[in-house]
Design a protein around this motif. Structure first.
Motif, mmCIF file in Angstrom:
data_model
loop_
_atom_site.group_PDB
_atom_site.id
_atom_site.type_symbol
_atom_site.label_atom_id
_atom_site.label_comp_id
_atom_site.label_asym_id
_atom_site.label_seq_id
_atom_site.Cartn_x
_atom_site.Cartn_y
_atom_site.Cartn_z
ATOM 1 N N UNK A 117 82.995 17.848 -44.828
ATOM 2 C CA UNK A 117 82.543 19.196 -45.199
ATOM 3 C C UNK A 117 82.170 19.344 -46.682
ATOM 4 N N UNK A 118 82.681 18.481 -47.547
ATOM 5 C CA UNK A 118 82.341 18.575 -48.975
ATOM 6 C C UNK A 118 80.866 18.253 -49.228
ATOM 7 N N UNK A 119 80.231 17.524 -48.330
ATOM 8 C CA UNK A 119 78.822 17.200 -48.489
ATOM 9 C C UNK A 119 77.880 18.276 -47.987
ATOM 10 N N UNK A 120 78.401 19.228 -47.254
ATOM 11 C CA UNK A 120 77.559 20.252 -46.652
ATOM 12 C C UNK A 120 76.875 21.140 -47.675
ATOM 13 N N UNK A 169 76.674 26.292 -44.838
ATOM 14 C CA UNK A 169 77.960 26.913 -45.134
ATOM 15 C C UNK A 169 79.081 26.438 -44.225
ATOM 16 N N UNK A 170 78.746 25.739 -43.173
ATOM 17 C CA UNK A 170 79.747 25.295 -42.210
ATOM 18 C C UNK A 170 79.613 26.066 -40.921
ATOM 19 N N UNK A 171 80.378 25.675 -39.920
ATOM 20 C CA UNK A 171 80.265 26.351 -38.628
ATOM 21 C C UNK A 171 80.747 27.795 -38.709
ATOM 22 N N UNK A 172 80.132 28.623 -37.904
ATOM 23 C CA UNK A 172 80.517 30.031 -37.836
ATOM 24 C C UNK A 172 81.868 30.171 -37.131
ATOM 25 N N UNK A 173 82.667 31.052 -37.629
ATOM 26 C CA UNK A 173 83.939 31.335 -36.992
ATOM 27 C C UNK A 173 83.683 32.439 -35.971
#
Length: 168
Positions: free
Chosen positions: A154-157, A163-167
């Motif tokens: 996730x640090x490379x995103x 922003x990462x997967x939606x919660x």
């Protein structure tokens, strides 16, 4: 040079490269027990410098830490591959870690460790646009494995603006 002579020369060179590559793969495999050898790590670290240029941290210490973490993730990923896939990848890594294979298959005349990111990028671009399917397949394998292992963290995103997967 006549066409027949050129074809014979091409077939002869292919046979020599295949025998040399096969022998090299037996003597110095790229993977041992499903894990990368030191020479395979050198190849993948250099490929990462070329493929991930611009997304790696600018600070040298942070950059090295990111590359080492990347190699660890990649090594864990390769260990989970089926034995047949590991065998093919081992042969590829054995071939391109040696100077003749690196020069012939990749088109990189500088050692992996000494090559600059632009030199690696140019060699990879040559593989990508090659008329030989084998060079294109090798390029896609190196690039895809590099991207998958690096962006699994996730640090490379953030470098992609993801922003990462939606919660939900």
């Amino acid at each position: 040079m006549q066409r027949r002579t050129l074809l014979k020369l091409g077939l002869g060179a292919t046979a020599v490269l295949a025998v040399a590559g096969g022998g090299l793969a037996l003597l110095r495999p790229g993977l041992e027990g499903g894990r990368m050898t030191a020479s395979a790590k050198v190849v993948f670290k250099a490929v990462a410098r070329g493929v991930l240029d611009g997304t790696l941290p600018k600070d040298e210490v942070a950059r090295e830490a990111a590359l080492e973490a990347h190699l660890k993730r990649l090594d864990d990923t390769l260990a989970a591959f089926p034995r047949a896939t590991q065998s093919e990848l081992s042969q590829l890594l054995a071939l391109i870690s040696a100077a003749p294979g690196r020069s012939t298959l990749v088109g990189l005349h500088t050692d992996w460790e000494a090559a600059t990111a632009p030199e690696i990028q140019q060699a990879l671009q040559g593989m990508r646009t090659s008329s030989l399917a084998m060079r294109q397949q090798a390029y896609h394998a190196l690039r895809d494995l590099t991207n998958a292992a690096y962006f699994a963290d996730p640090q490379g995103w953030s470098a992609l603006g993801y922003p990462g997967p939606l919660i939900i």
